[in-house]
Design a protein around this motif. Structure first.
Motif, short mmCIF file in Angstrom:
data_model
loop_
_atom_site.label_atom_id
_atom_site.label_comp_id
_atom_site.label_asym_id
_atom_site.label_seq_id
_atom_site.Cartn_x
_atom_site.Cartn_y
_atom_site.Cartn_z
N ASN B 125 0.89 -1.16 0.06
CA ASN B 125 -0.12 -0.01 0.05
C ASN B 125 0.93 1.08 -0.04
N TRP B 126 2.24 1.16 -0.06
CA TRP B 126 2.86 2.31 0.42
C TRP B 126 4.34 1.98 -0.50
N GLU B 127 4.08 1.97 -1.70
CA GLU B 127 5.54 1.83 -2.22
C GLU B 127 6.37 3.10 -2.39
N THR B 128 5.67 4.12 -2.78
CA THR B 128 6.62 5.43 -2.85
C THR B 128 6.15 6.36 -1.96
N MET B 129 7.09 7.50 -1.70
CA MET B 129 6.59 8.69 -0.78
C MET B 129 6.73 9.86 -1.60
N ASP B 130 5.53 10.84 -1.48
CA ASP B 130 6.03 12.02 -2.27
C ASP B 130 6.90 12.74 -1.34
N MET B 131 7.84 13.47 -2.03
CA MET B 131 8.93 14.35 -1.51
C MET B 131 8.76 15.77 -1.39
N ARG B 132 9.11 16.45 -0.19
CA ARG B 132 8.85 17.69 -0.15
C ARG B 132 9.98 18.44 -0.77
N GLU B 133 11.27 17.84 -0.58
CA GLU B 133 12.52 18.33 -1.07
C GLU B 133 13.54 17.03 -1.02
N GLY B 134 14.65 17.01 -2.11
CA GLY B 134 15.42 16.06 -1.83
C GLY B 134 14.94 14.77 -2.40
N ARG B 135 15.47 13.53 -2.06
CA ARG B 135 15.11 12.24 -2.48
C ARG B 135 14.83 11.33 -1.32
N MET B 136 14.32 10.14 -1.61
CA MET B 136 14.19 8.98 -0.60
C MET B 136 15.65 8.06 -0.85
N LEU B 137 15.87 7.55 0.41
CA LEU B 137 16.98 6.62 0.18
C LEU B 137 16.81 5.70 -0.69
N ASP B 138 17.83 5.12 -1.40
CA ASP B 138 17.94 3.97 -2.25
C ASP B 138 19.02 3.34 -2.18
N LYS B 139 19.16 2.19 -3.17
CA LYS B 139 20.46 1.00 -2.97
C LYS B 139 21.62 1.78 -2.76
N ASN B 140 21.78 3.18 -3.41
CA ASN B 140 23.22 3.78 -3.33
C ASN B 140 23.43 4.76 -2.39
N SER B 141 22.34 4.57 -1.34
CA SER B 141 22.49 5.56 -0.22
C SER B 141 23.53 5.25 0.73
N LYS B 142 24.12 6.17 1.32
CA LYS B 142 25.45 5.88 2.15
C LYS B 142 24.73 5.87 3.56
N ASN B 143 25.66 5.30 4.44
CA ASN B 143 25.10 4.91 5.98
C ASN B 143 25.11 6.32 6.51
N ASP B 144 25.64 7.57 6.19
CA ASP B 144 25.40 8.66 6.85
C ASP B 144 24.41 9.60 6.42
N GLU B 145 23.40 9.04 5.62
CA GLU B 145 22.13 9.71 4.92
C GLU B 145 21.17 9.39 5.43
N VAL B 146 20.24 10.41 5.73
CA VAL B 146 18.86 10.25 6.12
C VAL B 146 18.08 11.19 5.43
N THR B 147 16.55 10.57 5.14
CA THR B 147 15.66 11.20 4.68
C THR B 147 14.58 11.33 5.93
N ILE B 148 14.17 12.67 6.17
CA ILE B 148 13.35 12.81 7.52
C ILE B 148 11.96 13.21 7.15
N GLY B 149 11.00 12.97 7.97
CA GLY B 149 9.71 13.26 8.10
C GLY B 149 9.24 14.70 7.93
N ILE B 150 8.14 15.25 7.73
CA ILE B 150 7.98 16.70 7.73
C ILE B 150 7.99 17.50 9.15
N ASN B 151 7.61 16.60 10.15
CA ASN B 151 7.26 17.32 11.47
C ASN B 151 8.72 17.33 12.12
#
Lengths: 227, 398
Positions: B125-151
């Motif tokens: 039910n939740w394959e992708t997320m709409d982004m406000r800015e930037g991108r969602m993490l993917d297979k190439n994301s490094k261990n020091d990268e985060v994507t955060i919720g709006i709150n």
């Protein structure tokens, strides 16, 4: 000779009020009355003789326990309340002792209200109400509320309201009861004028002999019977 | 017009009655907006939870684990018939709870959501997320990268490119998720390994096991999402997992969890709306009372109207409308105050990323209509009584 139409024909009207188990008042004990078109009649009698009860029955505000009542040739004896309001709106005009205008409405709106109940169109009732108020000398008072009018003016508004649907009969219950002598005469003159010039039929209930003497016909009641 | 003038005749009384309705509708608006917000949150959770089979270690509550799921178990689960993909997850609170400085918060506390970024697992039910800015993490994301919720972004004033220190480690914000009104608004998405490390660091027992080499990093999984193959029955798959691994793991099947959530939210809504209804019923009776009084005051007037030919219907309509307008006016004021209060509180709470109310236009319209209906309902019985008044008796009061 042209045959004069009978507006009201009542025969043997009886009415009993049960105030409580032991207090049963026989207000009317068989009254006969006939009103013809163009009549200007007074119903007189001492207080408690049943004048008001008779007027209520003639005005379809109440039903007789026995007897027959015809208005414009239609039997009204057993008319249910569901249908009575339409008859009241179209066939009967009321003028009360205490003027009885709706206090929140202006003179014009009070008159228009009767037209609305009588099924008149919006424009038609507005024009007719203005015309009637003007005829009764209130042309410059149409937007005043009852409390801004004198007793005589209020009663003239009430007369306009009674005339609104061009009823077959106008019933007036002590129409001058709360007015001074001079104003009373003015009001009686208006009613007489309407009778003579417009051919309106009036029944005036009163215990005031001066008022009764202005009428062409006098019906006397005593103890709930024709006297 | 006449209705308004009649209402205005007894200004003080009408004002008091309106005030009663104002309180009722105010409560209804505020509580209703709160229920809407909660439902939205619950719905989001439900959407997520019914989109996968969730597996957690025995003895833990959803998501936040005390135990762990060994990777071995997860690999075995992925062999079960009908299972498509299994994704390990590690989650913990963004900051250590501090009992000395505790505050009761509404909604989710900020939570780290560490997922295996190499897995092909997708929540149905939740394959992708709409982004406000930037991108969602993917297979190439490094261990020091985060994507955060709006709150979290709002609360900490973070944007893409900023550094976010979590439990003593610096992370780079690469994306902010658009508002979802539910769970993800308070999530920090990261790769699973840093989350596992923080989870270990937060728990002295795990830390001693890990330091002594008895606990491997890949075994530290607080939860796992299991997806099923197209055409497979999620309930059968869940039952199968339970059958084989029920000793070690708790399995939450999508359908059963959905039903459970529905039941809980129904109870919740009933409590919230029930209390608001109570306030409204009190208001309703105050209208009934006012109408009964104002009709008995106007008996004579009703008599006159009937004498000059008013139908019972038109009398009943007139008084019903008057009550309806009282309801409507009270409703409009109550609604205005309710929206105002909710907005003020929301703005205050927004800084902490915990809005309590969801103000929905369609709900507000419904409240206004409802307040009118309440007035009508309150007015009907007094109005019918008025229409049945005997003319002679009414006139006798002359």
């Amino acid at each position: 000779m042209k045959k004069v139409k009978t507006v009201v024909k009542a025969k043997g009207i009886e009415k009993t009020y049960k105030m409580s188990k032991r207090n049963i008042v026989k207000a009317l004990k068989g009254v006969d009355i006939e009103i013809k078109e163009g009549d200007f009649s007074a119903i007189i009698g001492p207080s408690g003789c049943g004048k008001s009860t008779l007027m209520h029955i003639l005005g379809l505000l109440d039903r007789p326990d026995a007897g027959n009542l015809e208005i414009d040739g239609t039997d009204m004896t057993k008319l249910p309340e569901k249908k009575a309001f339409k008859m009241r709106a179209k066939k009967i005009g009321f003028i009360f002792q205490g003027f009885n205008l709706i206090p929140t409405l202006t003179a014009l709106e009070n008159v228009i209200l009767a037209g609305r109940y009588g099924g008149m169109g919006r424009v038609e009732r507005m024009e007719r109400a203005k015309e009637l108020l003007k005829m009764l000398g209130l042309g410059d008072r149409i937007n005043h509320k009852p409390n801004e009018l004198s007793g005589g003016q209020q009663q003239r508004v009430a007369i306009a309201r009674a005339l609104m649907n061009d009823p077959s009969i106008i019933l007036a219950d002590e129409p001058t009861g709360e007015l001074d002598t001079k104003t009373s005469l003015e009001i009686m003159d208006i009613l007489k004028d309407l009778n003579e010039k417009e051919g309106k039929t009036f029944v005036i209930v009163t215990h005031n002999m001066e008022v009764a003497n202005e009428c062409k016909k006098i019906i006397k009641l005593r103890d709930g019977k024709n006297a | 017009m006449e209705v308004l003038r009649n209402m205005w005749r007894r200004k003080f009384r009408t004002a008091l009655t309106i005030f009663g309705i104002v309180i009722g509708i105010f409560a209804f608006t505020v509580m209703g907006s709160m229920a809407l917000k909660l439902n939205k949150m619950i719905d989001g959770g439900k959407k997520y939870i019914t989109g996968q089979i969730s597996v957690s270690p025995k003895g833990s509550s959803y998501g936040l684990a005390t135990g762990t799921l060994p990777i071995d178990t997860l690999n075995k689960i992925s062999q079960i018939d009908g299972v498509d993909k299994v994704a390990a997850m590690a989650s913990l609170l963004v900051s250590e709870p501090d009992p000395d400085n505790a505050s009761v918060s509404f909604g989710n506390p900020p939570t780290i959501y560490g997922a295996d970024n190499q897995s092909d697992f997708k929540n149905r039910n939740w394959e992708t997320m709409d982004m406000r800015e930037g991108r969602m993490l993917d297979k190439n994301s490094k261990n020091d990268e985060v994507t955060i919720g709006i709150n979290i972004a709002t609360d900490k004033k973070l944007h893409v490119g900023d550094t976010f220190n979590i439990r003593g480690r610096d992370f780079k914000v690469v994306g902010v998720v658009a508002k979802t009104m539910t769970g993800p608004d308070d999530y920090v998405f990261m790769n699973i390994n840093p989350a596992r490390e923080m989870l270990i660091a937060s728990n002295p027992f795990m830390k001693s096991l890990y330091d002594s080499g008895k606990l491997k990093l890949e075994d530290v999984n607080s939860m796992a999402g299991v997806s099923w193959k197209d055409g497979a029955d999620s309930e059968k798959v869940a039952a199968e997992i339970k059958d084989k691994f029920g000793k070690d793991v708790t399995v939450m099947s999508p359908v059963k969890m959905g039903e459970m959530i529905d039941k809980a939210s129904a109870t919740f809504n009933a409590i919230i709306l029930g209390s608001a209804m109570l306030a409204l019923i009190v208001g309703l009776f105050s209208i009934v009372n006012t109408m009964v009084m104002s009709i008995s005051e106007r008996t004579k007037e009703i008599g006159i109207k009937k004498a000059i030919g008013a139908s019972p219907k038109s009398i009943a309509f007139e008084y019903t409308m008057e009550a309806g307008v009282i309801g409507l006016v009270g409703g409009a004021i109550g609604l205005g105050l309710g929206v105002l209060a909710a907005t003020i509180v929301n703005n205050k709470m927004a800084e902490k990323g915990a809005e309590i109310f969801l103000i929905e236009p369609s709900f507000l319209v419904a409240v206004i209509i409802f307040s009118f209906v309440v007035g009508i309902v309150a007015g009907v019985i007094p109005a019918i009584r008025a229409s049945k008044l005997k003319v002679v008796e009414a006139i006798r009061e002359l």
